[in-house]
Design a protein around this motif. Structure first.
Motif, mmCIF file in Angstrom:
data_model
loop_
_atom_site.group_PDB
_atom_site.id
_atom_site.type_symbol
_atom_site.label_atom_id
_atom_site.label_comp_id
_atom_site.label_asym_id
_atom_site.label_seq_id
_atom_site.Cartn_x
_atom_site.Cartn_y
_atom_site.Cartn_z
ATOM 1 N N GLY A 14 0.888 -1.247 0.021
ATOM 2 C CA GLY A 14 -0.213 0.119 -0.041
ATOM 3 C C GLY A 14 0.957 1.381 0.006
ATOM 4 O O GLY A 14 0.923 2.000 -1.033
ATOM 5 N N CYS A 17 4.020 -0.111 -2.260
ATOM 6 C CA CYS A 17 3.810 -0.742 -3.593
ATOM 7 C C CYS A 17 2.696 -1.360 -3.252
ATOM 8 O O CYS A 17 1.920 -1.486 -2.248
ATOM 9 C CB CYS A 17 4.697 -1.747 -3.873
ATOM 10 N N ARG A 18 2.145 -2.047 -4.550
ATOM 11 C CA ARG A 18 0.939 -2.825 -4.396
ATOM 12 C C ARG A 18 1.465 -4.242 -4.926
ATOM 13 O O ARG A 18 1.966 -4.551 -6.125
ATOM 14 C CB ARG A 18 -0.130 -2.404 -5.596
ATOM 15 N N THR A 93 4.115 2.575 -5.316
ATOM 16 C CA THR A 93 3.297 3.717 -5.091
ATOM 17 C C THR A 93 3.936 4.833 -5.529
ATOM 18 O O THR A 93 5.089 5.080 -5.328
ATOM 19 C CB THR A 93 3.305 3.605 -3.452
ATOM 20 N N ALA A 96 6.703 7.381 -3.600
ATOM 21 C CA ALA A 96 7.221 6.571 -2.586
ATOM 22 C C ALA A 96 8.837 6.595 -2.680
ATOM 23 O O ALA A 96 9.614 6.857 -1.814
ATOM 24 C CB ALA A 96 6.888 5.242 -2.544
ATOM 25 N N ASP A 174 -2.081 2.724 5.595
ATOM 26 C CA ASP A 174 -3.147 2.891 4.903
ATOM 27 C C ASP A 174 -4.737 2.168 5.421
ATOM 28 O O ASP A 174 -5.695 2.040 4.554
ATOM 29 C CB ASP A 174 -2.869 2.273 3.442
ATOM 30 N N TYR A 192 -2.279 7.134 4.378
ATOM 31 C CA TYR A 192 -2.125 7.198 3.029
ATOM 32 C C TYR A 192 -3.142 6.409 2.406
ATOM 33 O O TYR A 192 -3.496 5.139 2.672
ATOM 34 C CB TYR A 192 -0.778 6.687 2.403
ATOM 35 N N ARG A 194 -5.005 6.258 -1.668
ATOM 36 C CA ARG A 194 -5.049 6.535 -3.041
ATOM 37 C C ARG A 194 -6.437 6.417 -3.611
ATOM 38 O O ARG A 194 -6.923 7.717 -4.124
ATOM 39 C CB ARG A 194 -4.379 5.607 -4.305
ATOM 40 N N SER A 213 -1.719 11.319 -1.963
ATOM 41 C CA SER A 213 -0.720 11.084 -2.787
ATOM 42 C C SER A 213 0.424 11.517 -1.684
ATOM 43 O O SER A 213 0.332 12.483 -0.896
ATOM 44 C CB SER A 213 -0.763 12.145 -3.912
#
Length: 223
Positions: A14, A17-18, A93, A96, A174, A192, A194, A213
């Motif tokens: 999150g 990264c995803r 992300t 990041a 997140d 955070y 999105r 963001s």
């Protein structure tokens, strides 16, 4: 909170990264459930409020049902292998990477606190050229996966290892559970999200600062 942070605790999946993009998490969870059913374990409970299968919820459910068992250990290794396969293609992300480098350059120490495999975290960070910024402060999933991510004990462990006091640390997370863990551990929390529904969930949980963001955080550090 941002400019005064000496230690920055990053959630992984999150904020950084995803890990599983698209419906990959669903597919992995379904595969784990089929594997478990082949070994006679049926009817695992889902996480409250969850519509889609979650591989980490599956792992926690097995740990609750058979704590410390060989089946849970084998399942954890299977999930780790899935995470390792996903790490090189995980979606970063936005903002990041430069935020990590900038925050490190101005003297803050980054750490990762997550319920994902520390091996997968290292693989992702190495792929992005960021591993040196974090090592050795990567605190991932342990053999006891019954608790969610991140839990307050893992945050406290990270604080002790980095030599930080809670008032000088901030967690970037997140989820409402991440905010609850930060509050219990006494560290600052930067939410955070999105997507607006997740941002709304963080604000509803009481998170005092939520950004859509990471770019404004980077801009703040560069001023």
């Amino acid at each position: 909170m941002v400019t005064g942070a000496r230690v920055v605790l990053w959630g992984f999946d999150g904020p950084l990264c995803r890990l599983f993009a698209g419906d990959a998490a669903e597919r992995v969870a379904a595969g784990l459930l089929r594997w478990l059913e082949g070994r006679g374990l049926h009817g695992l409970p889902g996480e409250p409020g969850q519509e889609a299968p979650d591989p980490w919820a599956v792992l926690r459910a097995v740990h609750r049902r058979q704590p410390g068992g060989a089946l849970a250990d084998e399942l954890e290794e299977r999930l780790t292998q899935e995470e390792l396969r996903a790490a090189p293609s995980a979606m970063p992300t936005a903002w990041a990477d430069p935020l990590i480098r900038t925050w490190t350059a101005v003297g803050a120490r980054p750490a990762v606190v997550t319920g994902r495999s520390p091996r997968a975290v290292r693989a992702y960070l190495a792929e992005r050229g960021l591993l040196a910024c974090f090592e050795p402060h990567i605190y991932g999933r342990t053999r006891d996966a019954r608790r969610g991510e991140p839990d307050p004990d893992r945050l406290r462990h990270a604080l002790r290892a980095t030599g930080a006091v809670p008032s000088t640390a901030v967690l970037i997370g997140d989820t409402p559970s991440a905010f609850a863990a930060a509050r219990e551990a006494g560290v600052g929390f930067l939410g955070y999200a999105r997507a607006e529904p997740r941002a709304h969930a963080l604000r509803r949980a009481g998170a005092p600062v939520v950004v859509r963001s990471l770019e404004p955080v980077l801009r703040l550090l560069r001023e």
